[in-house]
Design an enzyme around this catalytic site. Structure first.
Site, mmCIF file in Angstrom:
data_model
loop_
_atom_site.group_PDB
_atom_site.id
_atom_site.type_symbol
_atom_site.label_atom_id
_atom_site.label_comp_id
_atom_site.label_asym_id
_atom_site.label_seq_id
_atom_site.Cartn_x
_atom_site.Cartn_y
_atom_site.Cartn_z
ATOM 1 N N TYR A 126 -3.647 10.936 0.850
ATOM 2 C CA TYR A 126 -4.090 10.713 -0.526
ATOM 3 C C TYR A 126 -4.029 12.008 -1.330
ATOM 4 O O TYR A 126 -3.557 12.011 -2.473
ATOM 5 C CB TYR A 126 -5.516 10.148 -0.533
ATOM 6 C CG TYR A 126 -5.562 8.680 -0.220
ATOM 7 C CD1 TYR A 126 -5.672 7.730 -1.239
ATOM 8 C CD2 TYR A 126 -5.472 8.223 1.095
ATOM 9 C CE1 TYR A 126 -5.701 6.373 -0.952
ATOM 10 C CE2 TYR A 126 -5.505 6.879 1.389
ATOM 11 C CZ TYR A 126 -5.610 5.958 0.367
ATOM 12 O OH TYR A 126 -5.622 4.623 0.649
ATOM 13 N N ASP B 141 0.849 -1.195 0.000
ATOM 14 C CA ASP B 141 0.000 0.000 0.000
ATOM 15 C C ASP B 141 0.887 1.248 0.000
ATOM 16 O O ASP B 141 1.853 1.309 -0.751
ATOM 17 C CB ASP B 141 -0.968 -0.046 1.196
ATOM 18 C CG ASP B 141 -2.121 0.938 1.064
ATOM 19 O OD1 ASP B 141 -3.126 0.590 0.425
ATOM 20 O OD2 ASP B 141 -2.017 2.062 1.597
ATOM 21 N N HIS C 18 -4.664 -7.817 -0.045
ATOM 22 C CA HIS C 18 -4.003 -6.535 0.123
ATOM 23 C C HIS C 18 -3.223 -6.421 1.427
ATOM 24 O O HIS C 18 -2.131 -5.855 1.451
ATOM 25 C CB HIS C 18 -5.064 -5.436 0.049
ATOM 26 C CG HIS C 18 -4.509 -4.057 0.080
ATOM 27 N ND1 HIS C 18 -3.784 -3.521 -0.964
ATOM 28 C CD2 HIS C 18 -4.549 -3.086 1.034
ATOM 29 C CE1 HIS C 18 -3.417 -2.286 -0.662
ATOM 30 N NE2 HIS C 18 -3.857 -1.999 0.532
#
Length: 454
Positions: free
Chosen positions: A373, A226, A430
């Site tokens: 982000y 990630d 993930h």
């Protein structure tokens, strides 16, 4: 047929142009100040201070009161997890959280590993530092920096750490024994959030590099998935002489490579893609296009206006749990959206899942974590210099089959030319360290073994 050939030639030229640029560039190291106000003229305090996770009766009581006042929307009939978190199952989680989950016990578990804080670029940076309990004679541990992502935390690594620091007592050879450092990204859990705009993965890589130097490590291994994969990639681009090896379980790669998928399975098989690659990438519309559309809605919000949803999530533990735990459902396996409980009990315990949620709730860091982000992706596609730079550090890659998007070895090698290990993992998604600590530990050890034989 001729159209396919022409498209293949055009795409081949674009990819060849991108891949063939072999100039070994490095990211500038730079510097920064992310604390409040102007940077002080005095030198920064570089002391490393012990830290302990704590809680209080008031904190727990406030949580319980907020859960008691919950107001849920009934789910649609047969909605399962297709509309997001199913509120029928959420009621069961809330009952456990309110009546059975023991946060004090989980705090004790968190404190099993040594925690520390230190000031870097104006921010209090939190990390755990776990040394091997025993070492084979005449050997030294290999320093390994492991970096989490969103919506995870340093807690993701709690089950893999013993496999790396104490392998002999966990059924593994002691040929490779690691000393593990797991920092919290600034603005996540116990690491202080930036007061200023612009703290992105490059700044975080520099901060973590300074942390490793402060701990006395001039050379070290790094590992991430990630955001951790991007932070570690940036560190390898920035200080390649200090990074002995880079191991990833995710690669953020949506450049010209993805266009090749439009050519179809037949052409890709002629271009050297493996049968396993084709199984994980096709049918294209379902496994790539629709999958990314379904799972990226949160990203558009967090890349543009993270503080808006952050206000709601920071005020409601129930909303926060639904928002975070939904990712631990479909990002673990996309087929889990067909289950009433989102398959959350297939790979995780409720104690582990809620502990991760509590690390966001008790620290009030959901909004600051989401800002990461905007700082990284809010400027547009391929807008950063590092997006277009290769990585000239020995690299290992673990391709877990249920990752959000499969990245073939050909793509990885284009970005990381010194790829020496690429593994198709047997299972997992993930949250690799959290889901499959044994598999990930074995692949890290395999990569280091191959590297040290060279």
């Amino acid at each position: 047929m001729w159209l396919e050939i022409i498209l293949a030639l055009l795409l081949g030229f674009v990819i060849y142009w991108f891949v063939s640029r072999d100039k070994e560039e490095t990211l500038p190291l730079g510097d920064g100040w992310w604390g409040p106000g102007a940077r002080p003229t005095a030198a920064e305090d570089e002391s490393v201070r012990p830290f302990k996770v704590e809680t209080s009766e008031e904190e727990i009581e406030d949580l319980h009161q907020r859960i008691d006042r919950v107001r849920l929307t009934p789910p649609l009939e047969d909605g399962r997890f297709h509309y997001g978190f199913n509120s029928k199952y959420l009621k069961k989680i809330l009952s456990y959280w309110r009546n059975e989950f023991d946060w004090r016990k989980q705090v004790e578990i968190l404190n099993r590993y040594p925690h520390f804080k230190t000031k870097i670029e104006g921010l209090d940076i939190h990390f755990i530092h776990v040394k091997p309990p025993q070492l084979p004679s005449s050997s030294t541990p290999k320093p390994l920096l492991m970096v989490h992502g969103w919506p995870g935390s340093f807690y993701e690594f709690y089950k893999i750490i013993p496999l790396l620091t104490d392998p002999k007592n966990h059924g593994l050879s002691d040929e490779h024994v690691f000393e593990v450092i797991c920092p919290s990204i600034p603005g996540y859990s116990f690491s202080e959030a930036s007061s200023k705009k612009g703290l992105n993965s490059v700044a975080t890589a520099r901060i973590f590099y300074k942390l490793m130097l402060r701990l006395g490590f001039q050379e070290f291994y790094i590992q991430g998935g990630d955001w951790g994969s991007l932070i570690c990639t940036n560190m390898a681009q920035m200080v390649p002489s200090h990074v002995k090896g880079l191991h990833l379980n995710m690669a953020l790669m949506l450049g010209p490579y993805i266009l090749t998928l439009l050519l179809g399975r037949r052409i890709l098989s002629l271009l050297g893609y493996t049968q396993r690659d084709l199984e994980l990438l096709y049918p294209f519309k379902e496994k790539v296009f629709y999958s990314l559309m379904r799972e990226s809605g949160y990203m558009h919000i967090q890349c543009t206006k993270p503080d808006t949803v952050g206000c709601a999530l920071n005020d409601s533990p129930v909303g926060l749990a639904a928002y975070i735990l939904e990712k631990f459902s479909t990002w673990t396996n996309p087929e889990f959206r067909d289950l009433e409980n989102g398959g959350l009990d297939r790979k995780f315990s409720l104690d582990d899942l809620l502990t991760n949620v509590m690390l966001y709730w008790t620290t009030g860091t959901i909004a600051s974590s989401q800002r990461f982000y905007k700082e990284n992706l809010g400027q547009g596609f391929m807008a950063n210099a590092h997006d277009r730079m290769k990585v000239y550090v020995p690299t290992g890659f673990a391709a877990f089959p249920c990752e959000l998007m499969h990245v073939p070895e050909k793509w990885v090698k284009a970005k990381y030319p010194k790829l020496i290990s690429y593994s198709y993992m047997a299972r997992g998604g993930h949250f690799a360290a959290f889901e499959e600590p044994e598999l990930l530990a074995q692949d890290i050890r395999k990569f280091v073994g191959l590297l040290e034989l060279r």
